[in-house]
Design an enzyme around this catalytic site. Structure first.
Site, PDB file in Angstrom:
ATOM      1  N   SER A 240       0.863  -1.536  -0.002  1.00  0.00           N
ATOM      2  CA  SER A 240       0.141  -0.147   0.277  1.00  0.00           C
ATOM      3  C   SER A 240       0.704   1.320   0.016  1.00  0.00           C
ATOM      4  O   SER A 240       2.199   0.846   0.212  1.00  0.00           O
ATOM      5  CB  SER A 240      -0.908   0.059   1.573  1.00  0.00           C
ATOM      6  OG  SER A 240      -0.423   0.207   2.284  1.00  0.00           O
ATOM      7  N   LYS A 241       0.533   2.465   0.267  1.00  0.00           N
ATOM      8  CA  LYS A 241       1.337   3.331  -0.018  1.00  0.00           C
ATOM      9  C   LYS A 241       1.993   3.814   1.244  1.00  0.00           C
ATOM     10  O   LYS A 241       2.886   4.842   0.849  1.00  0.00           O
ATOM     11  CB  LYS A 241       0.045   4.814   0.327  1.00  0.00           C
ATOM     12  CG  LYS A 241      -0.287   5.326  -0.941  1.00  0.00           C
ATOM     13  CD  LYS A 241      -0.883   6.559  -0.654  1.00  0.00           C
ATOM     14  CE  LYS A 241      -0.504   8.227  -1.925  1.00  0.00           C
ATOM     15  NZ  LYS A 241       0.272   7.676  -2.807  1.00  0.00           N
ATOM     16  N   ARG A 242       1.713   3.183   2.350  1.00  0.00           N
ATOM     17  CA  ARG A 242       2.482   3.248   3.130  1.00  0.00           C
ATOM     18  C   ARG A 242       4.093   2.460   2.654  1.00  0.00           C
ATOM     19  O   ARG A 242       5.144   2.960   3.238  1.00  0.00           O
ATOM     20  CB  ARG A 242       2.098   2.553   4.589  1.00  0.00           C
ATOM     21  CG  ARG A 242       1.224   2.707   5.469  1.00  0.00           C
ATOM     22  CD  ARG A 242       1.261   1.866   6.652  1.00  0.00           C
ATOM     23  NE  ARG A 242       0.651  -0.082   6.108  1.00  0.00           N
ATOM     24  CZ  ARG A 242       1.239  -0.682   6.051  1.00  0.00           C
ATOM     25  NH1 ARG A 242       2.439  -0.724   7.017  1.00  0.00           N
ATOM     26  NH2 ARG A 242       1.062  -1.552   5.906  1.00  0.00           N
TER      27      ARG A 242
END
Ligand code: GLU
Length: 469
Positions: A240-242
């Site tokens: 994910s963006k993380r």
């Protein structure tokens, strides 16, 4: 129906196109192209609240960027509600589906009771055998799921996976607002579109036995299934963006090359001998879905950078120049269509040291505009004692007409020899004068790209800077 392979990519347009979705698209595309088959693009937009037209555009843009073309579609499920309704009606008529009047509140009570008694929390079948007309009002439609046998999915990637029907729920196939649900629409579409192989993410594996039950109830031929492992971040959580970029548009904006993305994605969970760099033609020749690893694929940004750097060098410099142009424009380095030949020459000086197009555009900046000297090397190398040397080099270069790097190399070497000097004595000051930095492409390459006028102007500016210190 012919025995032609027909696969599909069926994204839900509820957000950006995730790199995992792209990988699914890629595998389907490869499978179709390897087997002389067709790939269908189907937008699964039945979730009206979360689906957006913008997200549909992101999907199409991402596919186009990666050159993943499709043969049929894009279809949109919201255009096909009549077809789903026909099959829902058919299931009701054949007593394979029923109206369920249980309210969300009642279902919640049921769930809690089951939990308290340690029973599975699936629907208890209260409306399964209701007499017609026994109740009315808001209702969903549930599929009367067979509950006695076992379902074996002979998965193309995971092998044989068994599911116990006693664990399976009477699935809602139509919500109380009349909209059909995912498992129903996907089965009807895959059947009507003649899909022979369903290749998708592992997160759908648990839906597969439910879908097989529906195929059988509707009298449709069951396709083959292949469930690909998911892409995880280094912490083994879903990417994910993380973890940095996860949307295909981000990779596009970060200046990755489509060839490198394809190369990298296909190597996630598949290998061929020791080879790392694959053209699409080579992938089509060697890749095989059933060689795909079952284990999760860990996304490695460093590896992607490495693959991209290889492709920056592998593609023809003219092509890199063409793709670089929008990134230069973004940095306001070129306003009008830049001279291709010149840009190509510039690319040749930078491609060994640029992992992405963005990095290249950044490194190219000194060619386009005057910058501040990097203070530390400027102080170290642009000193009073090199001033006379700079003057000599300036005079010499002012007399030269041929600014090709080979010619400059020869002539400057000869000139320095007659002066009893070594290139080393002047290389760093010249580098700072011409590029403002201590890390740059080779001096003669830089001079060729800058050309005579800019080369002289920059040396002159450095001379003045030295005098002003
Ligand atoms: N629309 C589903 C998704 O985006 C995929 C459905 C499928 O491949 O069966 O997750």
């Amino acid at each position: 129906m012919t025995d032609q392979v027909r696969v599909r990519f069926a994204p839900s347009p509820t957000g950006f196109l995730h790199i995992g979705g792209v990988r699914t698209a890629l595998y389907n595309w490869l499978y179709a192209r390897q087997h002389g088959g067709k790939i269908i693009l189907r937008i699964e937009d039945t979730d009206l609240e979360r689906s957006t037209d913008e997200a549909v555009e992101w999907i199409l843009d991402g596919m186009r960027w990666l050159h993943l073309d499709w043969d049929d579609g894009p279809y949109r499920q919201t255009d096909r509600f009549d077809l789903y309704q026909q099959d829902i009606d058919r299931l009701i008529t054949e007593n394979k589906a029923y109206r369920c009047y249980c309210t969300p509140g009642e279902l919640e009570v049921m769930r809690k009771e089951a939990l308290a008694k340690g029973r599975p929390t699936k629907y208890n079948g209260r409306c399964r055998n209701l007499e017609d007309g026994a109740r009315d009002g808001d209702h969903t439609i549930r599929f009367k799921a067979p509950q006695t046998g076992q379902i074996v999915v002979d998965d193309m990637i995971r092998g044989s996976v068994m599911f116990d029907e006693t664990q399976m729920d009477d699935l809602i196939i139509r919500r109380s607002d009349g909209s059909p649900t995912y498992n129903l629409t996907v089965v009807v579409d895959d059947a009507l579109m003649g899909i022979t192989h369903v290749i998708r993410g592992e997160d759908h594996l648990s839906n597969t036995p439910r879908q097989i039950q529906l195929y059988e109830a509707l009298g449709y031929e069951v396709p083959r299934f292949g469930h690909m492992s998911l892409i995880l971040g280094p912490d083994r959580e879903k990417l994910s963006k993380r973890h940095g970029a996860a949307a295909v548009s981000e990779f596009m904006e970060m200046g990755y090359l489509q060839e490198a993305m394809i190369n990298y994605l296909v190597r996630l969970g598949w290998s061929h001998e020791e080879q790392e760099i694959f053209t699409v033609e080579q992938i089509l020749e060697h890749w095989s879905l059933d060689e795909q690893k079952k284990s999760a694929a860990i996304f490695d940004h460093d590896k992607l950078n490495w693959v991209n750097a290889q492709w920056m060098k592998k593609l023809p410099p003219e092509e890199i120049a063409y793709r670089l142009a929008p990134f230069l424009e973004k940095r306001e380095l070129v306003q009008k269509t830049p001279d291709r030949e010149w840009l190509t020459k510039m690319v040749l000086t930078l491609r060994e040291r640029s992992t992405t197009l963005v990095v290249m555009a950044q490194k190219a900046e000194f060619y386009f505009r005057e910058l501040e000297y990097d203070p530390e090397p400027a102080e170290k190398f642009l000193t009073a004692d090199v001033a006379p040397l700079m003057d000599k080099v300036y005079e010499f270069l002012a007399g030269q007409e041929n600014y090709s790097q080979e010619a400059l190399h020869e002539s400057i070497k000869a000139f320095l020899e007659t002066e009893g000097l070594k290139l080393k004595a002047i290389a760093q000051p010249l580098r700072i004068a011409l590029t403002y930095r201590k890390d740059s492409p080779g001096l003669f390459e830089v001079m060729e790209v800058l050309g005579k006028e800019s080369t002289l102007a920059r040396i002159d500016k450095a001379r003045k800077w030295i005098r002003d210190q």
